[in-house]
Every structure is written in structure tokens, then in C-alpha cells.
Design a protein around this motif. Sequence first.
Motif: not given
Lengths: 223, 104
Positions: B7, B10-11, B14, B69
Motif C-alpha cells: 500500500k 502505491k503512495l 503517487i 504521506y
Amino acid sequence: MQSILEIDSVMQSFDGRNILSDIYLKCETGDILGILGRNGSGKSTLLKILFGAMKGDHKFIRIDGEVYDKPFKTTGLVCYLPQHSFLLGHLAVATTVAFYLDGIGVDAFLDDELLGKLRDNKINSLSGGESRYLEIKLLLNMPSKFVLLDEPFNGVAPVMIDQLKTMITQHSATKGIILTDHDYNNVLDVANRYCLVYDGGIKHIETKNDLVRWQYLTVNSLD
Amino acid sequence: MTIPDKKQLKLLAIFYKSTLLFSIACGVMLGALNFQIFFVAFGFSFLSAGTVISLLYKEMSKQHEYYFYYNKGISKQTLIFTCILTNLVIGILLIIIGSYAKHS
């Protein structure tokens, strides 16, 4: 499950000026700790140090008996609402919720009078109050033991503030919550413990008269 | 620095995507000075000035986004390291491809 967060010996100075000196705070599951203080008193600095986003000249943070240097780096401990929006403007509301809740319960989260009609909107199209509401609801629904809210009521309409206070109270059953805001009436209303950052230290507050005593309010401000 | 989970990856993606505009723009600007060595110049600019300018821009005008984040356990150091490392790999690959194409 009961969790305990303690922050001790916090010291922070800027440009030779002591902002925080030897602060101690404790927050447990079920606590809604309201921190008041004048502009520049160090409330936000304290929360950032507690979260781990700011190093601090000195600090000691312990959560459930374990010492942490940057609590935010350990999943499930602490989350933080900064004064300014932290969401990414180019993402849609539903996408943001999916990222933050790891895809779990997104529909239930968005089954909300306000958020339901905004789910496909980009974050940068939301008003300040809508964005704030979304941020707070996201953080309260994250699986973290403690939630730090820096000026949660700033720029939010009164009816939405009431919804936020209800949400904060509901989530305090399973979390410890620390909030600061200049809207002291709403802080005093939602919190169950209070303190004031004054002259670099913490003063525990029982009544509004204590706020006058420590020069946060004037006598004329009392109801 | 801990290894990010799926997960968090994925950040990280981004964040990295959000730095590409300046990196690519710098690469194109330098590459356009000499089309014969476009890939070499692009790659060099991409991994150096482009990376620095992208991250400086983040630092100066998007500081508040770091909390997006942080709240998912990702530190600024991890974000910056990922960006630098990825740009380094891509830049070096482009330089190698450009050099090979020029000499073949």
C-alpha cells in the motif's frame, strides 16, 4: 483496549526564544484533551513534535510503554490533522478515502449526507469546510490509537462543527484525541480534559476562570 | 529506513508521479539544445537538475502535502530517496541508450 500516550521533557526554541520548556502531557483512550493557548504559544509545535513531524530540541515519547522517536512511522499509533489541508488536490474524494482506509468500508464511509454527493469530485474542488470535514472524518476512521487535531474547527460552518464534535466524541470510545483550536468554546464543549500552553509550559485548566487567571481570556469574555 | 509495504508503494508512486512534470521539463529543455544527443542530455538533466528542481518545488510550495504521506507512515526521507533513486535509474538508462544509439 486502553492505550496510554505520554510525552515528556519537550523543549523547543526558535531563534533563541524558548517556545516550549519541559512540557509533560498524558493522553489515554477515552480522553479528549483540549489544548488552548495564544497565537505563537507552541500548540501546533507541540502536536508536530508529538506526531514526529518535527524533531524538537528534546523530547521523550512513550506509547503503551514503548519509546518512539517518530510515532507516525509506526502504523496504527498516531495520526495528525495539520492546520492546512494535507489532501492531494488532484485526487478524487473516493480515491483518497480508498487510499486512507486501505479500501475497507469506503462505501460506508461515503454514505454520508455531505460526502455522498462529493465522492467523484476532486479534492481541489471542495470548499475549505468540506475539505476539513473530510480530513477529520478520515483521520478518526483510521486504525490509529491517537488522533491529533490542530484547529479542526477553523473555517467550518457551525452546523458542521456540531457534526464534527459528535464524531470526535463517538470515536473517543476507542481512541485518545488531542485537539487545539482558537474556538475555545467548542474546545471546552467537546473535550473532557483541558490544558493551556502558557509561557512555554502547561497549565491544567478546570474552569473558564483559570483561562482568565492565565491571561488567555479577559474577564469580559466570561459568560 | 524500513521497506515499504504494497500500500505504501502505491503512495510512493503517487508522490513520484507528482514530481515528474519538472523532471521531464528540465530533461526536454536540455535535450532540445542538441537533438543528436537528446537522450543523453535528457537523461543527464532528468537525474540531476530535474530532480533537484522538482523536490525544491515540493519543499517551497507543497510542504503541507507531506502530511498526506506521514499519516500513512511514510517519511519525507523515504519519499525523497525514492524519487532520487528512481530518477537516477531512469536517467542512467537513458544515457546508456542514448550513447549506444549515437555510436551504432
